[in-house]
Design a protein around this motif. Structure first.
Motif, mmCIF file in Angstrom:
data_model
loop_
_atom_site.group_PDB
_atom_site.id
_atom_site.type_symbol
_atom_site.label_atom_id
_atom_site.label_comp_id
_atom_site.label_asym_id
_atom_site.label_seq_id
_atom_site.Cartn_x
_atom_site.Cartn_y
_atom_site.Cartn_z
ATOM 1 N N LYS A 9 1.981 11.959 15.660
ATOM 2 C CA LYS A 9 2.672 10.997 14.761
ATOM 3 C C LYS A 9 2.301 9.671 15.016
ATOM 4 N N LYS A 67 1.073 -1.468 0.094
ATOM 5 C CA LYS A 67 -0.237 0.363 0.090
ATOM 6 C C LYS A 67 0.335 1.505 -0.253
ATOM 7 N N PRO A 68 0.332 2.180 -0.867
ATOM 8 C CA PRO A 68 1.723 3.273 -0.758
ATOM 9 C C PRO A 68 1.717 3.661 0.123
ATOM 10 N N SER A 69 1.082 4.342 1.187
ATOM 11 C CA SER A 69 1.064 4.861 1.942
ATOM 12 C C SER A 69 1.857 4.254 3.533
ATOM 13 N N PHE A 70 1.335 2.828 3.297
ATOM 14 C CA PHE A 70 2.198 1.917 4.418
ATOM 15 C C PHE A 70 3.712 2.175 4.016
ATOM 16 N N GLU A 71 4.401 2.131 2.326
ATOM 17 C CA GLU A 71 5.284 2.436 2.017
ATOM 18 C C GLU A 71 6.158 3.275 2.145
ATOM 19 N N LYS A 72 5.221 4.388 1.863
ATOM 20 C CA LYS A 72 5.517 5.883 2.549
ATOM 21 C C LYS A 72 6.285 5.911 4.063
ATOM 22 N N LEU A 73 5.743 5.231 5.019
ATOM 23 C CA LEU A 73 5.909 5.481 6.326
ATOM 24 C C LEU A 73 6.915 4.222 6.634
ATOM 25 N N HIS A 98 9.878 3.013 11.640
ATOM 26 C CA HIS A 98 9.826 4.217 11.633
ATOM 27 C C HIS A 98 10.612 5.131 11.607
ATOM 28 N N GLU A 156 -0.704 8.263 13.394
ATOM 29 C CA GLU A 156 -0.621 8.096 12.492
ATOM 30 C C GLU A 156 0.012 7.143 12.417
ATOM 31 N N GLU A 183 -1.367 3.109 10.744
ATOM 32 C CA GLU A 183 -0.744 2.524 9.591
ATOM 33 C C GLU A 183 -0.440 1.074 8.994
#
Length: 218
Positions: free
Chosen positions: A197, A139-145, A182, A200, A204
């Motif tokens: 944070k 998932k893009p948001s998962f990969e981002k974090l 993270h 968040e 995620e």
């Protein structure tokens, strides 16, 4: 919570990593530790509000000892360079881990080099429904974090027993650690919105940890 004071204490401790210094600064240590425990208690309440399956973990239960285990690691300094704490301790392994230290700070979750029975259960879950796991971690948001799963260089070179080399999930099945992380900076930790944070990151990470918890509970 004055996180700047926490970092200052840890830096001073690492410059004077001895029982004599700690004994002379015991009240300083208690002040920082107890403040951190109170903050963990607050986060325990907030996390329970966003996750109906959250396992309440008090600050005292969550926080790790600051002493290194010299029995098994005699060459380590007496005291750690960080405060570590694990919230949502349902399994004692797949907790929501917060690490604040002088060399690194991060939030992590998952299974770090679990025992063979747990690892076997995770592999069985991936073998049965690896697409769901891939959907979570891709998932893009998962990969981002979190980027990729944490890699400690401990993956198998060959396939685990019972799985062929051509298995569609072979790269996952070879892993011996299933965790994400993270990284944090002191600036992020000391910012006014750090608690938000943390929430968040927890939200995620939740599907990832829930998948693993389900895998080892069946």
């Amino acid at each position: 919570m004055n996180f700047n004071k926490l970092y200052t204490f840890l830096r001073e401790l690492q410059k004077n990593n001895s029982k004599e210094w700690m004994d002379a600064n015991r009240n300083y240590y208690y002040e920082v530790r107890d403040s951190y425990i109170s903050w963990l208690d607050k986060m325990d309440i907030r996390l329970a509000e966003v996750d109906p399956n959250y396992t309440h973990t008090t600050g005292k239960q969550a926080i790790n000892r600051i002493n290194n285990n010299l029995l098994y690691h005699p060459n380590k300094p007496i005291y750690k360079d960080h405060f570590g704490a694990g919230l949502d301790q349902e399994t004692k392994q797949n907790d929501f881990y917060i690490h604040l230290g002088t060399s690194e700070s991060f939030i992590a979750g998952g299974f770090y080099k679990p025992k063979s029975s747990i690892l076997k259960s995770i592999r069985q879950a991936i073998d049965y429904n690896g697409d769901e796991f891939l959907e979570i971690i891709n998932k893009p948001s998962f990969e981002k974090l979190f980027g990729n799963l944490v890699d400690y260089g401990d993956s198998l070179k060959t396939s685990p027993k019972g799985y062929g080399q051509e298995h569609r999930y072979i790269k996952l099945l070879r892993k011996k650690t299933f965790a994400v992380q993270h990284n944090l900076t002191q600036k992020i930790v000391t910012a006014p919105d750090f608690e938000d944070k943390v929430i968040e990151i927890y939200k995620e990470m939740l599907p990832f940890r829930s998948y693993l918890n389900q895998a080892v509970s069946v």
